[in-house]
Design a protein around this motif. Structure first.
Motif, PDB file in Angstrom:
ATOM      1  N   UNK A 239       0.854  -1.180   0.000  1.00 16.65           N
ATOM      2  CA  UNK A 239       0.000   0.000   0.000  1.00 16.65           C
ATOM      3  C   UNK A 239       0.894   1.236   0.000  1.00 16.65           C
ATOM      4  N   UNK A 240       0.713   2.065  -1.001  1.00 18.73           N
ATOM      5  CA  UNK A 240       1.521   3.272  -1.156  1.00 18.73           C
ATOM      6  C   UNK A 240       0.725   4.472  -0.661  1.00 18.73           C
ATOM      7  N   UNK A 241       1.208   5.146   0.361  1.00 16.68           N
ATOM      8  CA  UNK A 241       0.507   6.289   0.944  1.00 16.68           C
ATOM      9  C   UNK A 241       1.056   7.624   0.437  1.00 16.68           C
ATOM     10  N   UNK A 242       1.824   7.583  -0.614  1.00 17.31           N
ATOM     11  CA  UNK A 242       2.347   8.823  -1.192  1.00 17.31           C
ATOM     12  C   UNK A 242       1.879   8.936  -2.641  1.00 17.31           C
ATOM     13  N   UNK A 243       2.140  10.087  -3.235  1.00 14.65           N
ATOM     14  CA  UNK A 243       1.728  10.325  -4.610  1.00 14.65           C
ATOM     15  C   UNK A 243       2.782   9.888  -5.621  1.00 14.65           C
ATOM     16  N   UNK A 244       3.929   9.427  -5.136  1.00 11.49           N
ATOM     17  CA  UNK A 244       5.000   8.989  -6.022  1.00 11.49           C
ATOM     18  C   UNK A 244       4.919   7.476  -6.180  1.00 11.49           C
ATOM     19  N   UNK A 245       4.770   6.950  -7.402  1.00  9.11           N
ATOM     20  CA  UNK A 245       4.680   5.498  -7.595  1.00  9.11           C
ATOM     21  C   UNK A 245       5.908   4.765  -7.066  1.00  9.11           C
ATOM     22  N   UNK A 246       5.697   3.533  -6.648  1.00 12.80           N
ATOM     23  CA  UNK A 246       6.751   2.680  -6.108  1.00 12.80           C
ATOM     24  C   UNK A 246       6.941   1.479  -7.030  1.00 12.80           C
ATOM     25  N   UNK A 247       8.182   1.217  -7.414  1.00 13.30           N
ATOM     26  CA  UNK A 247       8.513   0.045  -8.220  1.00 13.30           C
ATOM     27  C   UNK A 247       9.249  -0.962  -7.341  1.00 13.30           C
ATOM     28  N   UNK A 248       8.758  -2.199  -7.304  1.00 16.28           N
ATOM     29  CA  UNK A 248       9.422  -3.243  -6.534  1.00 16.28           C
ATOM     30  C   UNK A 248      10.570  -3.795  -7.372  1.00 16.28           C
ATOM     31  N   UNK A 249      11.772  -3.718  -6.850  1.00 14.65           N
ATOM     32  CA  UNK A 249      12.961  -4.115  -7.614  1.00 14.65           C
ATOM     33  C   UNK A 249      13.574  -5.422  -7.132  1.00 14.65           C
ATOM     34  N   UNK A 250      13.043  -6.012  -6.082  1.00 13.75           N
ATOM     35  CA  UNK A 250      13.587  -7.287  -5.618  1.00 13.75           C
ATOM     36  C   UNK A 250      12.849  -7.794  -4.394  1.00 13.75           C
ATOM     37  N   UNK A 251      12.797  -9.120  -4.268  1.00 13.86           N
ATOM     38  CA  UNK A 251      12.203  -9.771  -3.101  1.00 13.86           C
ATOM     39  C   UNK A 251      13.132 -10.899  -2.692  1.00 13.86           C
ATOM     40  N   UNK A 252      13.410 -10.972  -1.404  1.00 10.49           N
ATOM     41  CA  UNK A 252      14.357 -11.976  -0.908  1.00 10.49           C
ATOM     42  C   UNK A 252      13.910 -12.470   0.464  1.00 10.49           C
ATOM     43  N   UNK A 253      14.071 -13.756   0.704  1.00 11.95           N
ATOM     44  CA  UNK A 253      13.824 -14.305   2.038  1.00 11.95           C
ATOM     45  C   UNK A 253      15.068 -14.115   2.898  1.00 11.95           C
TER      46      UNK A 253
ATOM     47  N   UNK B  83      14.741 -16.364 -14.494  1.00  8.40           N
ATOM     48  CA  UNK B  83      15.731 -15.500 -13.857  1.00  8.40           C
ATOM     49  C   UNK B  83      15.246 -14.910 -12.557  1.00  8.40           C
ATOM     50  N   UNK B  84      16.148 -14.189 -11.918  1.00  7.64           N
ATOM     51  CA  UNK B  84      15.811 -13.567 -10.635  1.00  7.64           C
ATOM     52  C   UNK B  84      14.839 -12.417 -10.854  1.00  7.64           C
ATOM     53  N   UNK B  85      13.834 -12.345  -9.997  1.00 12.02           N
ATOM     54  CA  UNK B  85      12.812 -11.301 -10.111  1.00 12.02           C
ATOM     55  C   UNK B  85      13.422  -9.931  -9.819  1.00 12.02           C
ATOM     56  N   UNK B  86      13.074  -8.876 -10.592  1.00 14.12           N
ATOM     57  CA  UNK B  86      12.197  -8.906 -11.769  1.00 14.12           C
ATOM     58  C   UNK B  86      13.016  -9.064 -13.049  1.00 14.12           C
ATOM     59  N   UNK B  87      12.565  -9.924 -13.931  1.00 16.16           N
ATOM     60  CA  UNK B  87      13.259 -10.087 -15.200  1.00 16.16           C
ATOM     61  C   UNK B  87      12.729  -9.102 -16.234  1.00 16.16           C
ATOM     62  N   UNK B  88      11.426  -8.894 -16.255  1.00 13.10           N
ATOM     63  CA  UNK B  88      10.832  -7.963 -17.214  1.00 13.10           C
ATOM     64  C   UNK B  88       9.822  -7.045 -16.540  1.00 13.10           C
ATOM     65  N   UNK B  89       8.835  -7.636 -15.904  1.00 12.30           N
ATOM     66  CA  UNK B  89       7.716  -6.862 -15.352  1.00 12.30           C
ATOM     67  C   UNK B  89       7.916  -6.592 -13.870  1.00 12.30           C
ATOM     68  N   UNK B  90       7.937  -5.322 -13.489  1.00 15.47           N
ATOM     69  CA  UNK B  90       8.017  -4.945 -12.079  1.00 15.47           C
ATOM     70  C   UNK B  90       6.619  -4.723 -11.523  1.00 15.47           C
ATOM     71  N   UNK B  91       6.447  -5.052 -10.266  1.00 16.65           N
ATOM     72  CA  UNK B  91       5.206  -4.705  -9.587  1.00 16.65           C
ATOM     73  C   UNK B  91       5.252  -3.215  -9.255  1.00 16.65           C
ATOM     74  N   UNK B  92       4.163  -2.515  -9.558  1.00 19.43           N
ATOM     75  CA  UNK B  92       4.100  -1.072  -9.350  1.00 19.43           C
ATOM     76  C   UNK B  92       2.969  -0.755  -8.382  1.00 19.43           C
ATOM     77  N   UNK B  93       3.275  -0.022  -7.332  1.00 18.29           N
ATOM     78  CA  UNK B  93       2.268   0.384  -6.351  1.00 18.29           C
ATOM     79  C   UNK B  93       2.050   1.886  -6.463  1.00 18.29           C
ATOM     80  N   UNK B  94       0.825   2.273  -6.869  1.00 18.02           N
ATOM     81  CA  UNK B  94       0.443   3.675  -6.906  1.00 18.02           C
ATOM     82  C   UNK B  94      -0.425   3.983  -5.686  1.00 18.02           C
ATOM     83  N   UNK B  95      -0.725   5.267  -5.512  1.00 16.48           N
ATOM     84  CA  UNK B  95      -1.479   5.658  -4.331  1.00 16.48           C
ATOM     85  C   UNK B  95      -2.842   4.981  -4.288  1.00 16.48           C
TER      86      UNK B  95
END
Length: 284
Positions: free
Chosen positions: A140-154, A203-215
Motif C-alpha cells: 500500500x503506497x501512501x504517497x503520490x509517487x509510484x513505487x517500483x518493486x525491484x527485488x524480493x528476498x527471504x 531469472x531472478x525477479x524482476x526479469x521484465x515486469x516490475x510490480x508497481x504500487x500507486x497511491x
C-alpha cells in the motif's frame, strides 16, 4: 432565477403602477439608484459564489493532501506499507503440517473438523507448516509517487532441525507449482525470488515486469516459498525504488517470522486426508 438588474417591478399593493408611471425623469439621481442596487447585488452574489467555490476547492485539496501525505498508519515514517497472508490453493497445492510426536487423528475426526481447520489448530499448538506455503504480499503506497518493486528476498532469522514426529497433509497433487510466477527456495544459497514462466525458470525477479504500487492501486503478488532441509524462521525483504530514493520493507507473518519446515526426512507416520477432507488415511 437569475436577477435582471435593469428591470424594476411594481411595489406590492400598487397594481396601477406601470413602467411608464415609474420611469424616472432624466437627470434625477434618486430614481437612478434602483438599477444600480440590482447590479450591485448581482456582482456581490457572483463574488460570494466565487469565494465559496474557491474555499470549497481549497478544503477538498487540503483533505486530499493530508490523506496523501499522512504517515499515521505507516510504520517507521515510510510511505509504503506491506500486508501479508499465508495461503494454499488446495485444488493444486499440498498443504502439510509437521508435528512433534504422534498425531491423534481419531480425536481430529471425532471433533468433526475439516482437514484445513485441523491443520491450523495443530500449527497453533506446536506444529509447523511443511513443504511449501504461499505468501500473498499487498503493498500500500501512501504517497503520490509510484513505487517500483525491484527485488524480493527471504531472510532466514533462525534455523533448527525438523522435529521427529508425524506429518499430516491434504490437497492437490504434490509438487504442483504452475500457477506461481515467483518462487523462493529456502534451501538455496541465495534465497532471492526467482521468476518462472510455467515450469521454466527465467531469472531472478524482476526479469521484465516490475510490480508497481500507486497511491490508489496497491501492488498484490503471490510468492511460493519452498522449504529447505531445516525448519526455518524467515521474513521477506521487499526492495523498492521510489523516485530517486531506494528503500526496503520487511514483510512478516503478523509481527512474527514465517516458519516452514521440510515435509520429508525423519517422519514417524504420514497421514493424508480423504476426498471429504474429514477423515485421515495413514500412508504406507
Amino acid at each position: 432565477m437569475a436577477e435582471t438588474p435593469d428591470t424594476e417591478t411594481a411595489e406590492p399593493g400598487d397594481p396601477a403602477s406601470s413602467p411608464a408611471d415609474d420611469a424616472p425623469a432624466v437627470g434625477t439621481p434618486r430614481e437612478a439608484a434602483p438599477p444600480a442596487r440590482g447590479r450591485t447585488r448581482t456582482i456581490v452574489a457572483a463574488a460570494l459564489g466565487i469565494v465559496l467555490s474557491t474555499a470549497l476547492a481549497a478544503a477538498v485539496t487540503t483533505y486530499l493532501d493530508v490523506w496523501g501525505s499522512s504517515r499515521s498508519p505507516v510504520p517507521a515514517g515510510q510511505g509504503l506499507h506491506a500486508e501479508s497472508e499465508v495461503w494454499w490453493d488446495l485444488t493444486r497445492d499440498t498443504k502439510a503440517v509437521r508435528i512433534p510426536g504422534a498425531a491423534d487423528v481419531a480425536g481430529l475426526e471425532q471433533e468433526a473438523m475439516d482437514a484445513d481447520m485441523a491443520m491450523e489448530s495443530l500449527v497453533e499448538a506446536d506444529g509447523t507448516y511443511a513443504g511449501m506455503m504461499r505468501v500473498r504480499v499487498t503493498l500500500l503506497n501512501f504517497t503520490k509517487v509510484p513505487v517500483s518493486v525491484t527485488g524480493v528476498r527471504a531472510r532466514v532469522t533462525e534455523e533448527k532441525p525438523a522435529p521427529e514426529g508425524d506429518l499430516l497433509s491434504c490437497g492437490g497433487a504434490e509438487g504442483s507449482t504452475g500457477i506461481t510466477r515467483l518462487r523462493i527456495d529456502l534451501g538455496a544459497s541465495d534465497p532471492a525470488a526467482q521468476e518462472y514462466d510455467g515450469e521454466k525458470a527465467v531469472g531472478q525477479y524482476p526479469t521484465q515486469e516490475m510490480q508497481l504500487a500507486k497511491q490508489d492501486e496497491p501492488a498484490v503478488f503471490d510468492i511460493r516459498v519452498e522449504a529447505g532441509d531445516t525448519t526455518a524462521s524467515y521474513v521477506l525483504d521487499v526492495v523498492y525504488q521510489q523516485g530517486t530514493e531506494k528503500g526496503r520493507v520487511v514483510v512478516d507473518d503478523g509481527g512474527k517470522p514465517f516458519v516452514l519446515g521440510p515435509d520429508e526426512g525423519d517422519i514417524d507416520s504420514a497421514y493424508r486426508c480423504d476426498d471429504s477432507m474429514t477423515h485421515w488415511k495413514k500412508q504406507p
